[in-house]
Design a protein around this motif. Structure first.
Motif, PDB file in Angstrom:
ATOM      1  N   TYR A 110     -29.351  29.285  -6.231  1.00 40.47           N
ATOM      2  CA  TYR A 110     -29.043  30.544  -6.916  1.00 40.47           C
ATOM      3  C   TYR A 110     -30.330  31.258  -7.332  1.00 40.47           C
ATOM      4  N   CYS A 111     -30.400  32.537  -7.027  1.00 44.51           N
ATOM      5  CA  CYS A 111     -31.559  33.389  -7.307  1.00 44.51           C
ATOM      6  C   CYS A 111     -32.760  33.059  -6.431  1.00 44.51           C
ATOM      7  N   GLY A 112     -32.570  32.202  -5.437  1.00 40.94           N
ATOM      8  CA  GLY A 112     -33.589  31.990  -4.424  1.00 40.94           C
ATOM      9  C   GLY A 112     -33.429  33.020  -3.308  1.00 40.94           C
ATOM     10  N   ALA A 113     -33.605  32.597  -2.063  1.00 42.62           N
ATOM     11  CA  ALA A 113     -33.534  33.507  -0.922  1.00 42.62           C
ATOM     12  C   ALA A 113     -32.825  32.819   0.233  1.00 42.62           C
ATOM     13  N   ILE A 114     -31.964  33.558   0.922  1.00 46.57           N
ATOM     14  CA  ILE A 114     -31.218  33.059   2.083  1.00 46.57           C
ATOM     15  C   ILE A 114     -31.470  34.000   3.250  1.00 46.57           C
ATOM     16  N   GLY A 115     -31.768  33.447   4.427  1.00 49.04           N
ATOM     17  CA  GLY A 115     -31.966  34.334   5.562  1.00 49.04           C
ATOM     18  C   GLY A 115     -32.555  33.653   6.763  1.00 49.04           C
ATOM     19  N   TYR A 116     -33.313  34.428   7.558  1.00 49.35           N
ATOM     20  CA  TYR A 116     -33.822  33.923   8.829  1.00 49.35           C
ATOM     21  C   TYR A 116     -35.204  34.495   9.111  1.00 49.35           C
ATOM     22  N   ILE A 117     -35.917  33.789   9.992  1.00 46.82           N
ATOM     23  CA  ILE A 117     -37.174  34.251  10.572  1.00 46.82           C
ATOM     24  C   ILE A 117     -36.969  34.222  12.078  1.00 46.82           C
ATOM     25  N   ASP A 118     -36.884  35.383  12.697  1.00 44.94           N
ATOM     26  CA  ASP A 118     -36.588  35.491  14.124  1.00 44.94           C
ATOM     27  C   ASP A 118     -37.846  35.245  14.950  1.00 44.94           C
ATOM     28  N   ILE A 134     -22.382  27.187  -5.118  1.00 41.92           N
ATOM     29  CA  ILE A 134     -22.997  25.966  -4.583  1.00 41.92           C
ATOM     30  C   ILE A 134     -21.990  24.826  -4.737  1.00 41.92           C
ATOM     31  N   ALA A 135     -21.621  24.218  -3.619  1.00 38.93           N
ATOM     32  CA  ALA A 135     -20.643  23.130  -3.627  1.00 38.93           C
ATOM     33  C   ALA A 135     -21.351  21.798  -3.429  1.00 38.93           C
ATOM     34  N   ASP A 136     -20.791  20.746  -4.020  1.00 40.39           N
ATOM     35  CA  ASP A 136     -21.349  19.413  -3.811  1.00 40.39           C
ATOM     36  C   ASP A 136     -20.922  18.889  -2.445  1.00 40.39           C
ATOM     37  N   ALA A 137     -21.404  17.692  -2.092  1.00 33.17           N
ATOM     38  CA  ALA A 137     -21.145  17.142  -0.762  1.00 33.17           C
ATOM     39  C   ALA A 137     -19.667  16.935  -0.501  1.00 33.17           C
ATOM     40  N   GLU A 138     -18.886  16.614  -1.555  1.00 42.21           N
ATOM     41  CA  GLU A 138     -17.455  16.374  -1.397  1.00 42.21           C
ATOM     42  C   GLU A 138     -16.644  17.659  -1.446  1.00 42.21           C
ATOM     43  N   ARG A 139     -17.302  18.804  -1.747  1.00 41.02           N
ATOM     44  CA  ARG A 139     -16.633  20.108  -1.861  1.00 41.02           C
ATOM     45  C   ARG A 139     -15.542  20.080  -2.934  1.00 41.02           C
ATOM     46  N   ARG A 140     -15.773  19.337  -4.025  1.00 42.53           N
ATOM     47  CA  ARG A 140     -14.828  19.301  -5.143  1.00 42.53           C
ATOM     48  C   ARG A 140     -15.382  19.983  -6.393  1.00 42.53           C
ATOM     49  N   ARG A 141     -16.672  20.148  -6.465  1.00 47.03           N
ATOM     50  CA  ARG A 141     -17.326  20.813  -7.596  1.00 47.03           C
ATOM     51  C   ARG A 141     -18.074  22.030  -7.051  1.00 47.03           C
ATOM     52  N   ILE A 142     -17.724  23.199  -7.564  1.00 48.58           N
ATOM     53  CA  ILE A 142     -18.321  24.441  -7.079  1.00 48.58           C
ATOM     54  C   ILE A 142     -18.929  25.183  -8.271  1.00 48.58           C
ATOM     55  N   ALA A 143     -20.241  25.343  -8.245  1.00 47.71           N
ATOM     56  CA  ALA A 143     -20.939  26.080  -9.287  1.00 47.71           C
ATOM     57  C   ALA A 143     -20.968  27.562  -8.923  1.00 47.71           C
ATOM     58  N   ILE A 144     -20.738  28.409  -9.929  1.00 50.52           N
ATOM     59  CA  ILE A 144     -20.749  29.866  -9.746  1.00 50.52           C
ATOM     60  C   ILE A 144     -21.671  30.457 -10.811  1.00 50.52           C
ATOM     61  N   PRO A 145     -22.976  30.496 -10.573  1.00 49.73           N
ATOM     62  CA  PRO A 145     -23.886  31.065 -11.574  1.00 49.73           C
ATOM     63  C   PRO A 145     -23.826  32.592 -11.538  1.00 49.73           C
ATOM     64  N   VAL A 146     -23.829  33.194 -12.708  1.00 51.77           N
ATOM     65  CA  VAL A 146     -23.814  34.659 -12.817  1.00 51.77           C
ATOM     66  C   VAL A 146     -24.689  35.069 -14.003  1.00 51.77           C
ATOM     67  N   GLY A 147     -25.431  36.146 -13.816  1.00 50.22           N
ATOM     68  CA  GLY A 147     -26.326  36.568 -14.886  1.00 50.22           C
ATOM     69  C   GLY A 147     -26.568  38.056 -14.869  1.00 50.22           C
TER      70      GLY A 147
END
Length: 454
Positions: free
Chosen positions: A383-391, A406-419
């Motif tokens: 969260y608040c980092g960067a997502i993308g590509y370098i072509d 952001i979900a954990d490996a089991e996809r049972r805990r999902i964090a939703i940060p907001v600010g």
């Protein structure tokens, strides 16, 4: 002269239908984009899977040096060649896809005492892909392109054809690391520190946490978000140790093949109105709001200063300041600053100068980040980092990882940060309400009423 890339056109299906068989597969990613940068340009979505190589940044290591190492390692094995005419406008053909988390900055600024990320995901991860499925969603054309013989055929064989069903959302228990009163107190503390001259602005976030008894279909959540939203930078990144789902409206930076860089910071938010009259009134209120305009201009100034470290003299332009950006759920103010990169400026230099985006830290950046760490007391991870590509052709495009889960490996805990950004003029209760507005689309995609937190 090197041979051109191989490509072929496949029968059209939606990116979600194509990605359905890849749900949960580590290092299979879907970037789902909408291009706002010019009238008449197509919208593209990208699917990559089974990387030829992968690179992880360890906590505390220098991310700029890591990026240089990654680029060099990938550059030794890539095969450049001209792009086919049908794909000349495609944003990505082959190269590196992934993210850098917020705490990656710790390797550049050892004076910062940042909390560790609460997620199992590494500080940053980029994977090298020799093939991609490219969806021109404006014209409904699908291509598979490859730089390495056989990679495209293997990717094409993995793509689905039928749209997955939108199943009912799971039942979630929702909590936050801040109560409403605690968040309001945190904003008040930031205002006091601004008044004392510690910094001018800081961005404070709460972390909502949704827990499910059963694994959650992150593709299903992403589909619900994407069908209800027109944010420009959608992404579903899947890893063995977790998943990142982002529906960001904000570009961090884009570098084109002519080495021009543009950054588009967003500051200032209002909800969309329930009626056309109310919607126009809210947009006009945002455009006229002195606090929101000052906040946006302050960050635009910060980004201009950051760009001056890597751009040629006299090339930096203010293409837009405090322009209205109206999305399906919110109105925003966005500025656009661009410049021509110096010949010697590398991708590592770009991140060293710009990362993380000033729109999600504040100004001055380092002082604001330390204040954020002191108050939030929990790492932000992707969260608040960067997502993308370098072509491989030299272009790059990264979003600011907001409106991100952001979900954990089991996809049972999902964090939703907001600010949101806090300035001397901020109203603490209104700042809390703004975070709930920003969480509304994610909560709706999960089937959770935001009234739970009201």
């Amino acid at each position: 002269m090197k041979a051109p890339m191989n490509f072929r056109q496949l029968p059209w299906r939606s990116p979600f239908a194509a990605f359905a068989p890849l749900e949960g597969r580590a290092d299979a990613h879907l970037l789902h984009g909408r291009d706002r940068s010019a009238v008449g340009r197509a919208d593209w979505s990208i699917i990559v899977v089974d990387p030829a190589d992968s690179f992880e940044l360890r906590a505390g290591d220098d991310p700029a040096h890591w990026l240089e190492t990654v680029a060099a390692a990938h550059g030794r094995r890539r095969r450049d060649g001209p792009a086919p005419d049908a794909l000349a406008a495609a944003p990505f053909l082959s190269g590196l896809v992934g993210y850098l988390g917020y705490e990656a900055l710790a390797g550049l600024e050892p004076s910062l005492d940042l909390p560790v990320s609460p997620y199992a995901l590494p500080a940053a991860r980029l994977c090298a892909y020799d093939a991609a499925a490219l969806f021109n969603t404006s014209d409904e054309r699908l291509f598979v392109v490859e730089r390495r013989a056989g990679a495209g055929d293997r990717l094409a064989a993995l793509l689905g054809e039928a749209a997955p069903a939108l199943v009912a959302p799971d039942a979630f228990r929702l909590s936050s690391n801040f109560s409403r009163d605690d968040y309001i107190d945190a904003v008040s503390t930031i205002i006091e520190r601004i008044g004392a001259g510690d910094f001018f602005q800081a961005n404070i976030a709460q972390m909502l946490l949704a827990r499910s008894a059963e694994p959650v279909s992150m593709l299903g959540v992403f589909m619900r978000l994407a069908t209800q939203s027109d944010a420009a930078f959608g992404a579903l990144l899947q890893f063995a140790d977790g998943a990142i789902l982002s529906n960001s409206p904000e570009r961090f930076f884009r570098i084109d093949v002519h080495r021009r860089i543009v950054t588009e910071p967003i500051k200032g938010t209002r909800p969309r109105g329930q009626t056309p009259h109310e919607d126009i009134a809210l947009a006009e209120e945002l455009l006229a709001d002195a606090k929101d305009r000052a906040e946006n201009i302050m960050i635009a100034d910060l980004m201009r200063n950051d760009l001056s470290k890597i751009c040629r003299d006299h090339t930096i332009r203010e293409d837009a300041i405090c322009a209205l950006l109206s999305l399906s759920h919110v109105h925003h103010l966005v500025s656009r600053i661009s410049g021509g990169l110096r010949d010697e400026a590398s991708i590592g230099d770009v991140f060293k100068a710009l990362f993380p985006s000033g729109s999600i830290t504040g100004a001055p950046k380092i002082a604001a980040m330390q204040a954020i760490a002191d108050i939030e007391r929990v790492g932000r991870g992707p969260y608040c980092g960067a997502i993308g590509y370098i072509d491989d052709r030299g272009a790059a495009d990264f979003s600011v990882a907001i409106r991100t889960m952001i979900a954990d490996a089991e996809r049972r805990r999902i964090a939703i940060p907001v600010g949101g950004g806090v300035t001397l003029r901020s109203n603490p209760p209104a700042e809390y309400d703004e975070t709930i507005v920003k969480a509304a689309a994610a909560l709706a995609a999960l089937g959770v009423s935001r009234d739970v937190l009201a």
